[in-house]
Motif scaffolding. Structure first.
Motif, short mmCIF file in Angstrom:
data_model
loop_
_atom_site.label_atom_id
_atom_site.label_comp_id
_atom_site.label_asym_id
_atom_site.label_seq_id
_atom_site.Cartn_x
_atom_site.Cartn_y
_atom_site.Cartn_z
N GLN A 142 -30.25 -36.33 -9.84
CA GLN A 142 -31.60 -36.17 -10.40
C GLN A 142 -32.05 -34.72 -10.35
O GLN A 142 -32.66 -34.21 -11.28
CB GLN A 142 -32.60 -37.01 -9.60
CG GLN A 142 -32.42 -38.49 -9.82
CD GLN A 142 -33.45 -39.27 -9.02
OE1 GLN A 142 -34.63 -38.94 -9.05
NE2 GLN A 142 -33.01 -40.28 -8.32
N LYS A 143 -31.72 -34.06 -9.24
CA LYS A 143 -32.08 -32.64 -9.11
C LYS A 143 -31.41 -31.84 -10.22
O LYS A 143 -32.02 -30.97 -10.84
CB LYS A 143 -31.63 -32.08 -7.76
CG LYS A 143 -32.18 -32.82 -6.57
CD LYS A 143 -33.51 -32.29 -6.16
CE LYS A 143 -34.00 -32.97 -4.90
NZ LYS A 143 -35.39 -32.73 -4.64
N ASN B 223 -32.87 -32.34 -13.62
CA ASN B 223 -34.14 -31.62 -13.67
C ASN B 223 -33.90 -30.12 -13.91
O ASN B 223 -34.39 -29.53 -14.86
CB ASN B 223 -34.89 -31.87 -12.35
CG ASN B 223 -36.21 -31.13 -12.25
OD1 ASN B 223 -36.63 -30.46 -13.19
ND2 ASN B 223 -36.87 -31.26 -11.12
N VAL B 224 -33.07 -29.53 -13.05
CA VAL B 224 -32.85 -28.08 -13.12
C VAL B 224 -32.23 -27.67 -14.47
O VAL B 224 -32.58 -26.63 -15.04
CB VAL B 224 -31.92 -27.62 -11.96
CG1 VAL B 224 -31.54 -26.16 -12.09
CG2 VAL B 224 -32.60 -27.86 -10.62
N GLY C 27 -32.51 -28.95 -17.35
CA GLY C 27 -33.29 -29.25 -18.55
C GLY C 27 -32.80 -30.49 -19.29
O GLY C 27 -33.09 -30.67 -20.47
N GLY D 136 -33.51 -33.56 -18.17
CA GLY D 136 -34.60 -34.54 -18.00
C GLY D 136 -34.10 -35.71 -17.17
O GLY D 136 -33.06 -36.29 -17.48
N THR D 137 -34.84 -36.02 -16.13
CA THR D 137 -34.35 -37.08 -15.23
C THR D 137 -34.32 -38.45 -15.92
O THR D 137 -33.55 -39.32 -15.53
CB THR D 137 -35.21 -37.16 -13.94
OG1 THR D 137 -36.59 -37.23 -14.31
CG2 THR D 137 -35.01 -35.95 -13.05
N ASP D 138 -35.14 -38.63 -16.97
CA ASP D 138 -35.07 -39.91 -17.70
C ASP D 138 -33.74 -40.06 -18.43
O ASP D 138 -33.36 -41.17 -18.83
CB ASP D 138 -36.19 -40.01 -18.75
CG ASP D 138 -37.55 -40.25 -18.09
OD1 ASP D 138 -37.58 -40.47 -16.87
OD2 ASP D 138 -38.56 -40.19 -18.81
#
Ligand SMILES: Cc1ncc(COP(=O)(O)O)c(C=O)c1O
Length: 468
Positions: free
Chosen positions: A177-178, A181-182, A184, A186-188
Motif C-alpha cells: 500500500q505504501k 501510494n508513493v 502514484g 493509488g492504493t485503490d
C-alpha cells in the motif's frame, strides 16, 4: 573515543543485566512523566547523557533475549553487531565506489551470492541488485521496476491518464500500500487477491482480478507474491503466478523479506523452489539472518533494470565517468547518502557461512514442529493456521468459550499480561477474522524447553483471566 568505549562497556556490563525482563512495558504517558527528553539552547553535562542512555536501554524491550518471540528477528548476531559499529566508525556512504570502496565490493559479492540462492544468476542472466533501507523500500522498488517495465515513459511523463493496477494477496505485507501510494499508482489500484485456507494467493482469483482490470481498460503491471507472509509464514505459489504474469507481460516480484532465507536450507528450500521465475526479489538480512536493522536488498534478474528505472541526476558533481564508474551503485538506488550496510551482512555471512544459516533454519523448523505438536496436544490451545515456516499462530480457548469476540479479548489480554510480566514476549495477530497469539521463531538459541515454558505461561495466564 576512549570515553565512548568505556561508556559502551558499562552499558553492556552494567546497564543490560542478564535475566532482566524482556519488556518493561511502560505506557507512553507513564514514560513521558518519568523521562525528560526535552532539548534546549544549552548543552548538558555527561551525567545527563549517561542517564538518557541508561533509560533508553532500560525501557526498550530486549530483542536479544531468547524469550523475545514478538518480531521477525530475535537474538544477537555478534559479527553483524561488530560490523554495525565499524560502519558507524567509518561513516562511509555508498553512492560511489570512491567513498565506500571495500563496502562496494562486499555489496557486489553479497548480491552475487543472494542472486545465486534465488536463481537469478543462472548462466543466462547475471542478475543485479542494490541494498536498501528495509524490505518496504525493496518492495517499493520492485513495484517501481514493474511500472518501468510496462510504461517506461511513466518516469518522465507521469501517469498521463493511464490506470495501472497491482496485485498482491490479502495476506501481503502493508508495504504494498505504501508503494502504491508513493509511486502514484493509488492504493485503490492495489488489489488484495483472495488467499486460500493455507494463506496462499489463489491463482484463479488472481486471473479473475486481472481479467476485470483489462475489461475496464486498465493496465495490470505488477504481481507481488510473498515468500513467508507476516502473520502465518505462507509461501505463495510462484510457478502458477509466473505463468499468469508471463501471459500478460506483468512483472513478478517476490517479497522474501521474511521467508527468503529458507533458500539456505537444502531440507526446506523446496518451499521456494521456483524463485528463479520471478523478475525481482526482496530479502531482509535484518530478519532471520539477525543483522542489526536495517539490512535489506532488492534483487533483480535483468541487468541494467535498476539503473534504467532509478537513475537521474548527480552526473554534474557526483557520478564521474572515471575508471570506477561501473562500480558506482548510487545510480541503481533511489537514495543519495546510503549507509554501508554491506559490511555487517558480509562479516556475518563470512563467519557463519551458508551452512550456518541453513543449520539455524533446520533447527528452528524442528523446534517449530515440536511447538505445533505441543499446541495440538493441549486441551486448551489450538492452531489458527497451518505452519510451514517459522510462524506459529495459535490461541487459548477454554472448552466452554465459543463466542469469537470473547476469545479475541481473552487472547489479547493474555499477550498484554505476559508482556507486563516481563517474561516470554509474544503478540496477538488476526488471520481470516480470528485472533490468536503469534509466535515467531527467529532466535537460533531457542530450545524445546523455552517453547514449553511459553505455552505453559499462555495456558496459566489464560486460565487465570478466564476465571477457571
Ligand atoms: C513479508 C514482509 N515484507 C516486508 C516487510 C517490511 O520489511 P521492513 O520492516 O524491513 O521494511 C515485512 C516486515 O515485517 C514483512 O513481514
Amino acid at each position: 573515543m576512549q570515553e565512548s568505549l568505556e561508556l559502551l562497556s558499562r552499558a553492556i556490563n552494567e546497564w543490560m543485566p542478564k535475566n532482566r525482563p524482556v519488556s518493561q512495558n511502560p505506557s507512553a504517558p507513564e514514560l513521558e512523566k518519568i523521562l525528560d527528553v526535552s532539548l534546549g539552547e544549552q548543552g548538558c553535562d555527561q551525567q545527563s547523557l549517561e542517564d538518557a542512555i541508561k533509560a533508553y536501554l532500560h525501557y526498550n524491550p530486549d530483542a536479544s533475549q531468547v524469550d523475545f518471540f514478538k518480531l521477525l528477528y530475535s537474538g544477537r548476531n555478534k559479527h553483524a553487531l561488530l560490523g554495525d559499529w565499524i560502519t558507524s566508525l567509518s561513516n562511509a556512504t555508498m553512492h560511489t565506489y570512491q567513498v565506500g570502496p571495500v563496502a562496494t565490493l562486499m555489496e557486489l559479492e553479497l548480491i552475487r551470492q543472494w542472486n545465486k540462492l534465488v536463481g537469478f544468476n543462472d548462466g543466462k542472466n547475471e542478475g543485479e541488485g542494490v541494498m536498501v533501507a528495509g524490505g518496504s523500500q525493496a518492495n517499493l522498488i520492485g513495484m517501481m521496476l514493474a511500472r518501468h517495465h510496462v510504461c517506461p515513459d511513466y518516469k518522465t511523463k507521469g501517469a498521463g491518464g493511464r490506470t495501472l493496477v497491482a496485485y498482491v494477496s490479502d495476506q501481503a505485507h502493508y508495504s504494498g500500500q505504501k508503494a502504491a501510494n508513493v509511486l502514484g499508482i493509488g492504493t485503490d489500484n492495489l488489489i488484495a487477491v483472495a488467499s486460500d485456507d493455507n494463506g496462499r494467493i489463489c491463482p484463479v482469483a488472481l486471473q479473475q482480478e486481472i481479467d476485470k482490470s483489462v475489461a475496464q481498460g486498465h493496465i495490470p503491471f505488477y504481481i507481488g507474491i510473498t515468500a513467508g507472509t507476516t502473520v502465518i509464514g505462507a509461501y505463495d505459489p510462484v510457478a502458477a503466478c509466473s505463468k499468469i504474469a508471463r501471459a500478460h507481460n506483468i512483472w513478478l516480484h517476490i517479497d522474501g523479506a521474511w521467508g527468503g532465507p529458507i533458500l539456505f536450507s537444502e531440507q526446506y528450500r523446496h518451499l521456494l523452489a521456483d524463485s528463479h521465475l520471478a523478475d525481482s526479489f526482496t530479502w531482509d538480512a535484518h530478519k532471520l539472518m539477525n543483522v542489526p536493522i536495517t539490512a535489506a536488498v532488492i534483487l533483480v534478474k535483468h541487468e541494467g533494470a535498476l539503473r534504467a528505472c532509478c537513475s537521474g541526476g548527480g552526473g554534474e558533481y557526483l557520478f564521474h565517468a572515471d575508471e570506477n564508474a561501473a562500480y558506482n551503485l548510487g545510480e541503481r538506488s533511489i537514495q543519495c547518502g546510503r549507509r554501508a550496510d554491506a559490511l555487517k551482512v558480509w562479516l556475518s555471512w563470512k563467519a557463519i557461512g551458508n551452512q550456518g544459516f541453513a543449520a539455524k533454519i533446520d533447527h528452528l523448523q524442528s523446534i517449530k514442529a515440536e511447538c505445533v505438536e505441543m499446541v495440538e496436544q493441549s486441551e486448551s490451545l489450538e492452531m489458527l493456521a497451518p505452519s510451514v515456516y517459522l510462524n506459529v499462530l495459535f490461541r487459548y480457548r477454554p472448552e466452554h468459550m465459543t463466542d469469537e469476540q470473547e476469545i479475541r479479548k481473552l487472547n489479547i489480554e493474555i499477550c498484554k499480561t505476559m508482556m507486563r510480566n516481563g517474561g516470554p514476549y509474544v503478540d496477538y495477530a488476526q488471520y481470516k477474522g480470528r485472533y490468536g497469539i503469534r509466535l515467531i521463531l527467529a532466535n537460533g538459541e531457542v530450545t524445546r524447553e523455552h517453547i514449553s515454558v511459553l505455552l505453559d505461561q499462555c495456558e496459566l495466564v489464560g486460565r487465570e483471566l478466564a476465571g477457571q
